[in-house]
Design a protein around this motif. Structure first.
Motif, PDB file in Angstrom:
ATOM      1  N   SER A   2      -4.653   8.843 -13.708  1.00 62.85           N
ATOM      2  CA  SER A   2      -4.334   9.817 -14.746  1.00 62.85           C
ATOM      3  C   SER A   2      -2.899   9.730 -15.224  1.00 62.85           C
ATOM      4  CB  SER A   2      -4.614  11.232 -14.221  1.00 62.85           C
ATOM      5  OG  SER A   2      -3.888  11.474 -13.033  1.00 62.85           O
ATOM      6  N   SER A   3      -1.944   9.334 -14.354  1.00 65.48           N
ATOM      7  CA  SER A   3      -0.546   9.303 -14.750  1.00 65.48           C
ATOM      8  C   SER A   3      -0.102   7.943 -15.267  1.00 65.48           C
ATOM      9  CB  SER A   3       0.335   9.697 -13.558  1.00 65.48           C
ATOM     10  OG  SER A   3       0.142   8.793 -12.486  1.00 65.48           O
ATOM     11  N   THR A   4      -0.989   6.986 -15.333  1.00 67.34           N
ATOM     12  CA  THR A   4      -0.615   5.643 -15.743  1.00 67.34           C
ATOM     13  C   THR A   4      -0.415   5.559 -17.248  1.00 67.34           C
ATOM     14  OG1 THR A   4      -1.731   4.609 -13.895  1.00 67.34           O
ATOM     15  CG2 THR A   4      -1.359   3.240 -15.807  1.00 67.34           C
ATOM     16  N   THR A   5       0.732   4.998 -17.660  1.00 69.27           N
ATOM     17  CA  THR A   5       0.979   4.755 -19.083  1.00 69.27           C
ATOM     18  C   THR A   5       1.002   3.279 -19.393  1.00 69.27           C
ATOM     19  OG1 THR A   5       3.371   4.872 -18.682  1.00 69.27           O
ATOM     20  CG2 THR A   5       2.277   6.899 -19.371  1.00 69.27           C
ATOM     21  N   ASN A   6       1.013   2.437 -18.362  1.00 66.60           N
ATOM     22  CA  ASN A   6       0.960   1.000 -18.600  1.00 66.60           C
ATOM     23  C   ASN A   6      -0.419   0.491 -18.195  1.00 66.60           C
ATOM     24  OD1 ASN A   6       0.950   0.818 -15.800  1.00 66.60           O
ATOM     25  ND2 ASN A   6       3.117   0.299 -15.642  1.00 66.60           N
ATOM     26  N   GLY A   7      -0.532  -0.838 -18.087  1.00 66.48           N
ATOM     27  CA  GLY A   7      -1.837  -1.414 -17.787  1.00 66.48           C
ATOM     28  C   GLY A   7      -1.996  -1.868 -16.354  1.00 66.48           C
ATOM     29  N   GLN A   8      -1.309  -1.217 -15.390  1.00 64.93           N
ATOM     30  CA  GLN A   8      -1.426  -1.640 -13.998  1.00 64.93           C
ATOM     31  C   GLN A   8      -2.805  -1.301 -13.451  1.00 64.93           C
ATOM     32  OE1 GLN A   8       1.776  -0.501 -11.403  1.00 64.93           O
ATOM     33  NE2 GLN A   8       0.656  -0.996  -9.539  1.00 64.93           N
ATOM     34  N   TRP A   9      -3.468  -2.318 -12.904  1.00 67.61           N
ATOM     35  CA  TRP A   9      -4.794  -2.132 -12.317  1.00 67.61           C
ATOM     36  C   TRP A   9      -4.679  -1.281 -11.063  1.00 67.61           C
ATOM     37  CZ3 TRP A   9      -7.054  -4.560  -7.769  1.00 67.61           C
ATOM     38  CH2 TRP A   9      -8.443  -4.352  -7.664  1.00 67.61           C
ATOM     39  N   TYR A  10      -5.504  -0.266 -10.978  1.00 68.04           N
ATOM     40  CA  TYR A  10      -5.423   0.651  -9.846  1.00 68.04           C
ATOM     41  C   TYR A  10      -6.802   1.248  -9.575  1.00 68.04           C
ATOM     42  CZ  TYR A  10      -4.376   4.873  -7.214  1.00 68.04           C
ATOM     43  OH  TYR A  10      -4.372   5.868  -6.269  1.00 68.04           O
ATOM     44  N   PRO A  11      -7.520   0.741  -8.573  1.00 71.05           N
ATOM     45  CA  PRO A  11      -8.881   1.214  -8.299  1.00 71.05           C
ATOM     46  C   PRO A  11      -8.893   2.610  -7.674  1.00 71.05           C
ATOM     47  CG  PRO A  11      -8.421  -0.905  -7.241  1.00 71.05           C
ATOM     48  CD  PRO A  11      -7.129  -0.346  -7.689  1.00 71.05           C
ATOM     49  N   PRO A  12      -9.921   3.395  -7.954  1.00 70.26           N
ATOM     50  CA  PRO A  12      -9.976   4.763  -7.445  1.00 70.26           C
ATOM     51  C   PRO A  12     -10.148   4.862  -5.937  1.00 70.26           C
ATOM     52  CG  PRO A  12     -12.020   4.180  -8.576  1.00 70.26           C
ATOM     53  CD  PRO A  12     -11.048   3.079  -8.853  1.00 70.26           C
ATOM     54  N   GLU A  13     -10.639   3.782  -5.307  1.00 71.42           N
ATOM     55  CA  GLU A  13     -10.871   3.857  -3.859  1.00 71.42           C
ATOM     56  C   GLU A  13      -9.617   3.573  -3.030  1.00 71.42           C
ATOM     57  OE1 GLU A  13     -12.101  -0.336  -5.163  1.00 71.42           O
ATOM     58  OE2 GLU A  13     -12.282   1.722  -5.902  1.00 71.42           O
ATOM     59  N   ALA A  20      -7.030   5.423   5.486  1.00 72.33           N
ATOM     60  CA  ALA A  20      -7.781   4.902   6.632  1.00 72.33           C
ATOM     61  C   ALA A  20      -6.964   3.851   7.376  1.00 72.33           C
ATOM     62  CB  ALA A  20      -9.101   4.307   6.153  1.00 72.33           C
ATOM     63  N   LEU A  21      -6.247   2.999   6.625  1.00 70.04           N
ATOM     64  CA  LEU A  21      -5.401   1.985   7.257  1.00 70.04           C
ATOM     65  C   LEU A  21      -4.275   2.645   8.035  1.00 70.04           C
ATOM     66  CD1 LEU A  21      -4.712  -1.090   7.531  1.00 70.04           C
ATOM     67  CD2 LEU A  21      -3.253  -0.801   5.512  1.00 70.04           C
ATOM     68  N   ALA A  22      -3.632   3.632   7.428  1.00 70.18           N
ATOM     69  CA  ALA A  22      -2.520   4.325   8.081  1.00 70.18           C
ATOM     70  C   ALA A  22      -2.977   5.048   9.346  1.00 70.18           C
ATOM     71  CB  ALA A  22      -1.883   5.316   7.106  1.00 70.18           C
ATOM     72  N   PRO A 177      -3.086  -6.723  -0.776  1.00 62.50           N
ATOM     73  CA  PRO A 177      -2.733  -5.671   0.196  1.00 62.50           C
ATOM     74  C   PRO A 177      -3.727  -5.571   1.347  1.00 62.50           C
ATOM     75  CG  PRO A 177      -2.457  -4.868  -2.041  1.00 62.50           C
ATOM     76  CD  PRO A 177      -3.110  -6.211  -2.162  1.00 62.50           C
ATOM     77  N   GLU A 178      -3.241  -5.109   2.495  1.00 63.78           N
ATOM     78  CA  GLU A 178      -4.055  -5.042   3.709  1.00 63.78           C
ATOM     79  C   GLU A 178      -5.215  -4.065   3.588  1.00 63.78           C
ATOM     80  OE1 GLU A 178      -1.174  -4.111   6.715  1.00 63.78           O
ATOM     81  OE2 GLU A 178      -0.934  -6.222   7.257  1.00 63.78           O
ATOM     82  N   PHE A 179      -5.137  -3.123   2.664  1.00 66.61           N
ATOM     83  CA  PHE A 179      -6.203  -2.135   2.553  1.00 66.61           C
ATOM     84  C   PHE A 179      -7.336  -2.583   1.625  1.00 66.61           C
ATOM     85  CE2 PHE A 179      -2.510  -0.976  -0.042  1.00 66.61           C
ATOM     86  CZ  PHE A 179      -3.036  -1.063  -1.315  1.00 66.61           C
ATOM     87  N   GLU A 180      -7.199  -3.754   1.014  1.00 69.62           N
ATOM     88  CA  GLU A 180      -8.272  -4.264   0.157  1.00 69.62           C
ATOM     89  C   GLU A 180      -9.365  -4.910   1.016  1.00 69.62           C
ATOM     90  OE1 GLU A 180      -9.350  -4.968  -3.219  1.00 69.62           O
ATOM     91  OE2 GLU A 180      -8.325  -3.062  -3.397  1.00 69.62           O
ATOM     92  N   LEU A 266       2.460   6.781   4.387  1.00 75.28           N
ATOM     93  CA  LEU A 266       2.213   8.197   4.138  1.00 75.28           C
ATOM     94  C   LEU A 266       3.529   8.951   4.252  1.00 75.28           C
ATOM     95  CD1 LEU A 266      -1.073   8.691   6.191  1.00 75.28           C
ATOM     96  CD2 LEU A 266      -0.846   8.639   3.704  1.00 75.28           C
ATOM     97  N   VAL A 267       3.874   9.686   3.196  1.00 75.69           N
ATOM     98  CA  VAL A 267       5.078  10.509   3.193  1.00 75.69           C
ATOM     99  C   VAL A 267       4.632  11.938   2.911  1.00 75.69           C
ATOM    100  CG1 VAL A 267       7.353  10.877   2.189  1.00 75.69           C
ATOM    101  CG2 VAL A 267       6.404   8.562   2.299  1.00 75.69           C
ATOM    102  N   GLY A 268       4.516  12.740   3.968  1.00 77.13           N
ATOM    103  CA  GLY A 268       3.948  14.070   3.817  1.00 77.13           C
ATOM    104  C   GLY A 268       2.478  13.929   3.452  1.00 77.13           C
ATOM    105  N   GLY A 269       2.063  14.568   2.397  1.00 79.63           N
ATOM    106  CA  GLY A 269       0.678  14.437   1.957  1.00 79.63           C
ATOM    107  C   GLY A 269       0.517  13.426   0.851  1.00 79.63           C
ATOM    108  N   GLU A 270       1.539  12.594   0.646  1.00 79.45           N
ATOM    109  CA  GLU A 270       1.545  11.656  -0.461  1.00 79.45           C
ATOM    110  C   GLU A 270       1.609  10.218   0.049  1.00 79.45           C
ATOM    111  OE1 GLU A 270       3.835  12.224  -4.550  1.00 79.45           O
ATOM    112  OE2 GLU A 270       5.167  11.321  -3.058  1.00 79.45           O
ATOM    113  N   ILE A 271       0.957   9.331  -0.678  1.00 79.10           N
ATOM    114  CA  ILE A 271       1.023   7.910  -0.360  1.00 79.10           C
ATOM    115  C   ILE A 271       2.063   7.254  -1.244  1.00 79.10           C
ATOM    116  CG2 ILE A 271      -0.219   5.707  -0.424  1.00 79.10           C
ATOM    117  CD1 ILE A 271      -2.797   7.340   0.007  1.00 79.10           C
TER     118      ILE A 271
END
Length: 315
Positions: A2-13, A20-22, A177-180, A266-271
């Protein structure tokens, strides 16, 4: 996202997989070696153009994203091939791997470029390059390579060709990335389109191909019109200073090949998701963030496609 203004690929999962990795609930997959090639050709103005393909929207991985021809190393890329240019040992030093591994990666780069773009970086001798790869016999061989019915070594040997490793320049190395769930250790190379050869969309994974100047492609990404993964836009930005394809190829010798691997914490409740050395891709993801998968997936400005000399044929 929702906050993306460029074309960076970012999957919802991604957020769930990162958490889960953390939390120790996800075991990273072993990355497969892969190679991709930034094919360049000189244009009338504004520096060289690069050949890009758009992945079909139906693709599970980066559907709708623009990328370069490339793919995984085939185990048969280890087979002995006629070789010209820097030796396997020299490539091993440049890439920081053993000579056998260096051969598989370079072979994969040349093979995948032929399989997906119809361009072959090989010749009858160490100082010649195939001038034409069109025709039913070439297409039959290309299809056999794709189907794994023919090894690249046998293909070159049958045609009396040598692989021209000197036509490639190692440009970058990125690791998924390791989480893929599917991970790749990908080497990016630059190469100039050989005289007489033409690109075409020979990939079943792409719905169109374009020749576009790196600056124009990067501008499309910045506007949110062209979807790309971080390695793609990063390498495009890296090409922008060079006036010719030859200049870019010469500059490859000085490129840093330190692997780029995304870090998530993980930084608080944020990744916080970051790619070392590439601050523009850093993202802070909250619990409620979700990806859209494709901000635009549109047409690159200033690009050309079609069946003429200007580019490949969209399907």
């Amino acid at each position: 996202m929702s906050s993306t203004t460029n074309g960076q690929w970012y999957p919802p999962e991604w957020p769930d997989r990162i958490r889960a990795l953390a939390n120790g609930e996800l075991t990273p997959a072993e990355p497969r070696r892969a190679a991709t090639v930034l094919l360049l050709r000189d244009s009338d103005s504004g520096g060289p153009a690069v050949h890009m393909l758009r992945r079909r929207a139906s693709m599970a991985f980066a559907g709708g994203a623009y990328a370069y021809p490339g793919g995984s190393v085939d185990p048969r890329d280890e087979r002995p091939v006629a070789w010209a240019g820097p030796s396997r040992a020299q490539w091993a030093v440049r890439m920081g791997v053993d000579p056998a591994t260096a051969q598989t990666i370079v072979c994969a780069a040349v093979r995948e470029t032929f399989e997906e773009a119809g361009v072959l970086l090989a010749g009858a001798s160490a100082d010649t390059v195939v001038a034409d790869t069109t025709g039913e016999d070439w297409e039959a061989d290309r299809a056999a390579l794709v189907a794994h019915e023919l090894s690249f070594a046998d293909f070159l040997g049958r045609r009396g060709l040598v692989l021209r490793s000197d036509l490639l320049g190692a440009w970058a190395r990125w690791i998924t990335p390791e989480f893929e769930p599917r991970r790749y250790d990908t080497w990016f190379f630059v190469a100039a389109l050989p005289e007489g050869q033409r690109t075409r969309n020979a990939s079943t994974e792409a719905d169109r191909t374009v020749w576009i100047r790196p600056a124009a492609a990067a501008a499309g990404y910045d506007r949110g019109e062209l979807l790309m993964m971080p390695p793609t836009i990063a390498t495009l930005r890296g090409l922008q200073p060079y006036a010719t394809a030859a200049d870019a190829l010469a500059a490859a010798e000085a490129q840093d090949l330190t692997p780029v691997l995304a870090r998530a914490r993980l930084v608080g409740g944020e990744i916080e998701l970051s790619w070392p050395g590439h601050d523009e891709f850093t993202k802070h993801i909250t619990q409620t963030d979700a990806g859209t998968g494709a901000p635009g997936g549109g047409e690159p400005d200033g690009s050309t496609d079609g069946a003429g000399p200007s580019g490949g044929t969209p399907t």
